[in-house]
Design an enzyme around this catalytic site. Structure first.
Site, PDB file in Angstrom:
ATOM      1  N   CYS A  82      20.253  -4.078  -8.942  1.00 29.26           N
ATOM      2  CA  CYS A  82      20.854  -3.438  -7.774  1.00 29.26           C
ATOM      3  C   CYS A  82      21.961  -2.493  -8.197  1.00 29.26           C
ATOM      4  CB  CYS A  82      21.405  -4.506  -6.819  1.00 29.26           C
ATOM      5  SG  CYS A  82      22.191  -3.818  -5.348  1.00 29.26           S
ATOM      6  N   CYS A  91      24.873 -10.967  -4.651  1.00 24.39           N
ATOM      7  CA  CYS A  91      23.913 -11.467  -5.649  1.00 24.39           C
ATOM      8  C   CYS A  91      24.617 -11.558  -6.990  1.00 24.39           C
ATOM      9  CB  CYS A  91      22.694 -10.548  -5.741  1.00 24.39           C
ATOM     10  SG  CYS A  91      21.806 -10.338  -4.197  1.00 24.39           S
ATOM     11  N   CYS A 183      19.689  -2.655  -0.025  1.00 22.74           N
ATOM     12  CA  CYS A 183      19.972  -4.068  -0.264  1.00 22.74           C
ATOM     13  C   CYS A 183      18.665  -4.779  -0.579  1.00 22.74           C
ATOM     14  CB  CYS A 183      20.637  -4.705   0.957  1.00 22.74           C
ATOM     15  SG  CYS A 183      21.036  -6.450   0.701  1.00 22.74           S
ATOM     16  N   GLN A 306      17.294 -21.313   9.256  1.00 22.89           N
ATOM     17  CA  GLN A 306      17.504 -21.184   7.818  1.00 22.89           C
ATOM     18  C   GLN A 306      17.181 -19.755   7.375  1.00 22.89           C
ATOM     19  OE1 GLN A 306      18.715 -23.194   5.561  1.00 22.89           O
ATOM     20  NE2 GLN A 306      18.707 -25.217   6.512  1.00 22.89           N
ATOM     21  N   ASP A 405      22.013 -33.273   8.190  1.00 21.13           N
ATOM     22  CA  ASP A 405      22.106 -31.955   7.542  1.00 21.13           C
ATOM     23  C   ASP A 405      23.411 -31.293   7.979  1.00 21.13           C
ATOM     24  OD1 ASP A 405      21.684 -29.548   6.306  1.00 21.13           O
ATOM     25  OD2 ASP A 405      19.966 -28.952   7.518  1.00 21.13           O
ATOM     26  N   CYS A 432      23.964 -28.406   1.751  1.00 22.50           N
ATOM     27  CA  CYS A 432      24.126 -27.103   1.109  1.00 22.50           C
ATOM     28  C   CYS A 432      25.328 -27.102   0.181  1.00 22.50           C
ATOM     29  CB  CYS A 432      24.262 -25.996   2.152  1.00 22.50           C
ATOM     30  SG  CYS A 432      25.663 -26.204   3.270  1.00 22.50           S
TER      31      CYS A 432
END
Length: 474
Positions: A82, A91, A183, A306, A405, A432
């Site tokens: 990128c 990222c 992107c 998600q 969750d 997460c």
């Protein structure tokens, strides 16, 4: 090399030359283990790099440094793809080969379980890799600004650049936005829509938002794409300027027929969050559709889904497998959100009870059950600590399986205590954040044993990792 890891300190003790970056640390940072202790390093570095460091912050025994020069590149590296990678934090690990990212993520789970949870008896499975490491997100939010961030190369080019930007925040700068040309996180038409709107706003001279003074018309752009091909666009405006709003929305409606749900919000608050704002449906349908197996989920402007649809299916598959359903179980799904997991497991359970704080999410969950002809789910909004009392359990059935969750912060102690009192035979903990997950598992260790652990990579090229743990009652 004899100079590797040899410190050549300046008198102020803040310069380290020809040192080797040792490993990854929390939040995607790297570390160098010096004689003075561990030094945390941010930026485009990798374990195995030979670098010079400049300490920029010291707090007690904690030091943070930046790289001033790279002498030798790590063999773990790969070429970033990128053009924005040096300024964007989205990222951060794209310079690390994917197979090495996966190893570091799994090791992160192991470290958290051993150090925080004191869990050493269970094998951590190999991480489930993502089939796609680019264009895997189904939702992105972009910010308009009249204070555009320019790179050094842009400033040195001598070119004149517009002060208006549409893109992402520069890391650690709330007031600076860099313009995104392309992107790699979300597939088209995301880039096309963003660049088109940015050009139109500039062409028409529509004021871009100034976060410091809370003024400006164009404020925020949300693009949601679905695996069905549906596309939702939400434009946030910072002022109630009817003429500008009308021309922006009509431009998108007339020039981007790929948009199947077009909406806008007038947000006069000091932040971009819009869960408490009214959404105006402008054109198309008020929702988009996501599919998973034979299920369809309606996703509205405020719905949570998600953000990696492909890996969400893998994640839910693991959770369903760990639940060990035979068709006779009462399942409680805590933090159910819009009921995605609850509806996903419902056809293999006797009854599924979903509990969620947010009333709007519960309404979405009920709607998705109805859409899919699922009749054995019930959803309740409120504080689960007060909902899951003795009378509730008697009325709806004591849970055989609990699926939880929670958000990144994990579960509050009272929620953990509520789960322990419920006495389910199995608890499937989807997380997460394996650090807070490990903390919670330690609190449950007297009654439950962790028997299976499965990390899932939902976010390639970042340090984030999802993790599923199965707890069996002792």
């Amino acid at each position: 090399m004899e100079l590797v890891n040899e410190m050549r300190n300046m008198p102020n003790n803040n310069i380290y030359e020809y040192v080797e970056i040792t490993d990854f640390a929390a939040e995607g940072k790297c570390i160098f283990k010096s004689e003075d202790g561990v030094i945390f390093v941010e930026g485009n570095v990798a374990p195995g790099d030979i670098v010079d460091l400049q300490v920029v912050k010291t707090k007690k025994k904690l030091k943070e440094a930046v790289v001033t020069k790279i002498h030798t590149l790590s063999p773990l590296r790969t070429d970033p793809y990128c053009i924005h990678h040096t300024v964007c934090g989205g990222c951060r690990w794209q310079h690390i080969a994917y197979e090495h990212q996966l190893k570091f993520k799994r090791q992160q789970v192991i470290d958290h379980f051993e150090r925080i949870g004191k869990i050493r008896h269970v094998e951590i499975n190999q991480i489930l890799a993502a089939p796609r490491t680019k264009y895997y997100r189904n939702k992105l939010e972009f910010t308009f600004s009249n204070w555009r961030w320019l790179t050094k190369e842009q400033m040195d080019s001598g070119q004149a650049f517009s002060k208006n930007a549409l893109g992402f925040h520069v890391p650690k700068r709330f007031d600076k936005i860099f313009t995104v040309d392309h992107c790699h996180l979300q597939s088209d038409p995301s880039n096309t829509i963003r660049n088109s709107l940015h050009h139109f706003g500039d062409l028409k001279g529509i004021p871009h938002y100034d976060v410091r003074f809370n003024v400006g018309v164009l404020r925020n752009l949300v693009v949601r794409t679905a695996n069905t091909g549906d596309v939702m666009v939400i434009v946030q405006f910072g002022q109630q300027h009817d003429e500008h709003i009308a021309e922006v929305m009509e431009y998108l409606h007339q020039t981007h027929e790929e948009i199947t749900s077009l909406n806008y919000i007038v947000n006069l608050k000091g932040n971009d969050s819009y869960q408490d704002q009214d959404v105006v449906h402008y054109a198309g349908e008020p929702f988009i559709r996501e599919t998973m197996e034979d299920l369809t989920f309606l996703v509205g402007p405020k719905s949570f889904y998600q953000t990696n649809s492909e890996q969400a299916y893998q994640l839910f598959n693991v959770a369903r497998e760990y639940a060990g359903l035979t068709g006779n179980e009462y399942v409680y799904d805590l933090y159910t959100g819009t009921g995605t997991i609850a509806n996903f497991v419902a056809r293999r359970a006797r009854k599924v009870i979903g509990i969620e704080y947010v009333e709007a999410a519960v309404q979405d969950a009920r709607r998705n059950s109805e859409l899919n002809g699922i009749t054995n789910t019930s959803f309740f909004a409120g504080d689960m600590r007060s909902i899951m009392n003795e009378n509730f359990l008697k009325t709806h059935g004591k849970p055989d399986v609990i699926i939880t969750d929670p958000p990144r912060a994990g579960m509050d102690l009272p929620v953990v205590e509520t789960i322990l009192k419920a006495g389910a035979n199995r608890v499937v903990y989807v997380s997460c954040n394996s650090a807070t997950q490990a903390r919670d598992l330690a609190l449950m260790s007297e009654q439950y044993e962790v028997t299976r652990v499965q990390p899932v990579d939902m976010f390639p090229n970042t340090h984030h990792v999802e993790n599923v743990a199965l707890l069996v009652r002792k």
